[in-house]
Design a protein around this motif. Sequence first.
Motif, mmCIF file in Angstrom:
data_model
loop_
_atom_site.group_PDB
_atom_site.id
_atom_site.type_symbol
_atom_site.label_atom_id
_atom_site.label_comp_id
_atom_site.label_asym_id
_atom_site.label_seq_id
_atom_site.Cartn_x
_atom_site.Cartn_y
_atom_site.Cartn_z
ATOM 1 N N ARG A 192 -30.947 -13.744 35.117
ATOM 2 C CA ARG A 192 -31.110 -14.956 34.311
ATOM 3 C C ARG A 192 -29.814 -15.340 33.604
ATOM 4 N NH1 ARG A 192 -32.225 -16.866 29.299
ATOM 5 N NH2 ARG A 192 -33.686 -18.605 29.151
ATOM 6 N N PHE A 193 -29.096 -14.350 33.097
ATOM 7 C CA PHE A 193 -27.855 -14.635 32.381
ATOM 8 C C PHE A 193 -26.811 -15.287 33.287
ATOM 9 C CE2 PHE A 193 -23.679 -13.489 30.624
ATOM 10 C CZ PHE A 193 -23.798 -14.109 29.393
ATOM 11 N N ARG A 194 -26.883 -15.061 34.566
ATOM 12 C CA ARG A 194 -25.959 -15.700 35.502
ATOM 13 C C ARG A 194 -26.279 -17.178 35.687
ATOM 14 N NH1 ARG A 194 -23.412 -12.460 39.389
ATOM 15 N NH2 ARG A 194 -22.348 -14.419 39.848
ATOM 16 N N MET A 195 -27.497 -17.595 35.271
ATOM 17 C CA MET A 195 -27.924 -18.984 35.454
ATOM 18 C C MET A 195 -28.068 -19.747 34.142
ATOM 19 S SD MET A 195 -30.742 -18.422 38.448
ATOM 20 C CE MET A 195 -31.542 -16.981 37.726
ATOM 21 N N ILE A 196 -28.383 -19.040 33.055
ATOM 22 C CA ILE A 196 -28.654 -19.656 31.754
ATOM 23 C C ILE A 196 -27.689 -19.063 30.729
ATOM 24 C CG2 ILE A 196 -30.408 -20.056 29.975
ATOM 25 C CD1 ILE A 196 -31.049 -21.314 32.740
ATOM 26 N N ASP A 197 -27.040 -19.923 29.932
ATOM 27 C CA ASP A 197 -26.041 -19.443 28.973
ATOM 28 C C ASP A 197 -26.675 -19.016 27.644
ATOM 29 O OD1 ASP A 197 -26.490 -21.776 27.466
ATOM 30 O OD2 ASP A 197 -24.673 -22.757 28.178
ATOM 31 N N GLU A 198 -25.819 -18.640 26.698
ATOM 32 C CA GLU A 198 -26.276 -18.141 25.404
ATOM 33 C C GLU A 198 -26.976 -19.214 24.565
ATOM 34 O OE1 GLU A 198 -23.220 -17.926 26.642
ATOM 35 O OE2 GLU A 198 -22.655 -15.819 26.677
ATOM 36 N N GLN A 199 -26.730 -20.482 24.850
ATOM 37 C CA GLN A 199 -27.382 -21.585 24.143
ATOM 38 C C GLN A 199 -28.665 -22.035 24.845
ATOM 39 O OE1 GLN A 199 -23.877 -21.750 24.817
ATOM 40 N NE2 GLN A 199 -23.632 -20.785 22.827
ATOM 41 N N GLN A 200 -29.123 -21.224 25.796
ATOM 42 C CA GLN A 200 -30.342 -21.511 26.557
ATOM 43 C C GLN A 200 -30.222 -22.814 27.356
ATOM 44 O OE1 GLN A 200 -32.556 -18.944 26.719
ATOM 45 N NE2 GLN A 200 -30.938 -18.043 25.468
#
Length: 85
Positions: free
Chosen positions: A40-48
């Motif tokens: 998921r982190f590879r597709m969605i950043d820290e700001q969601q």
Amino acid sequence: MKVLIPSALRSYTTQGEVEASGATLASVLADLDRRYPGIRFRMIDEQQQIRAHIRFFYASKQLRDLAQPLDANGELIIVQALSGG
């Protein structure tokens, strides 16, 4: 639902097609991350937000909202842009 995984993310899944469940894009991605930790982190950043180089397609339409409802019988296609020179 069937989820098509781009080759750049197959190090997580080891296959190009996987199954995931959820009523929204966010919940499908959460289920993918539960099954394949870190994807998921590879597709969605820290700001969601969806990362700039990732595109999601469902029923021939690009999804831009993580709250987008999805049908369990559908097919989610994940596309990762490639760059180079």
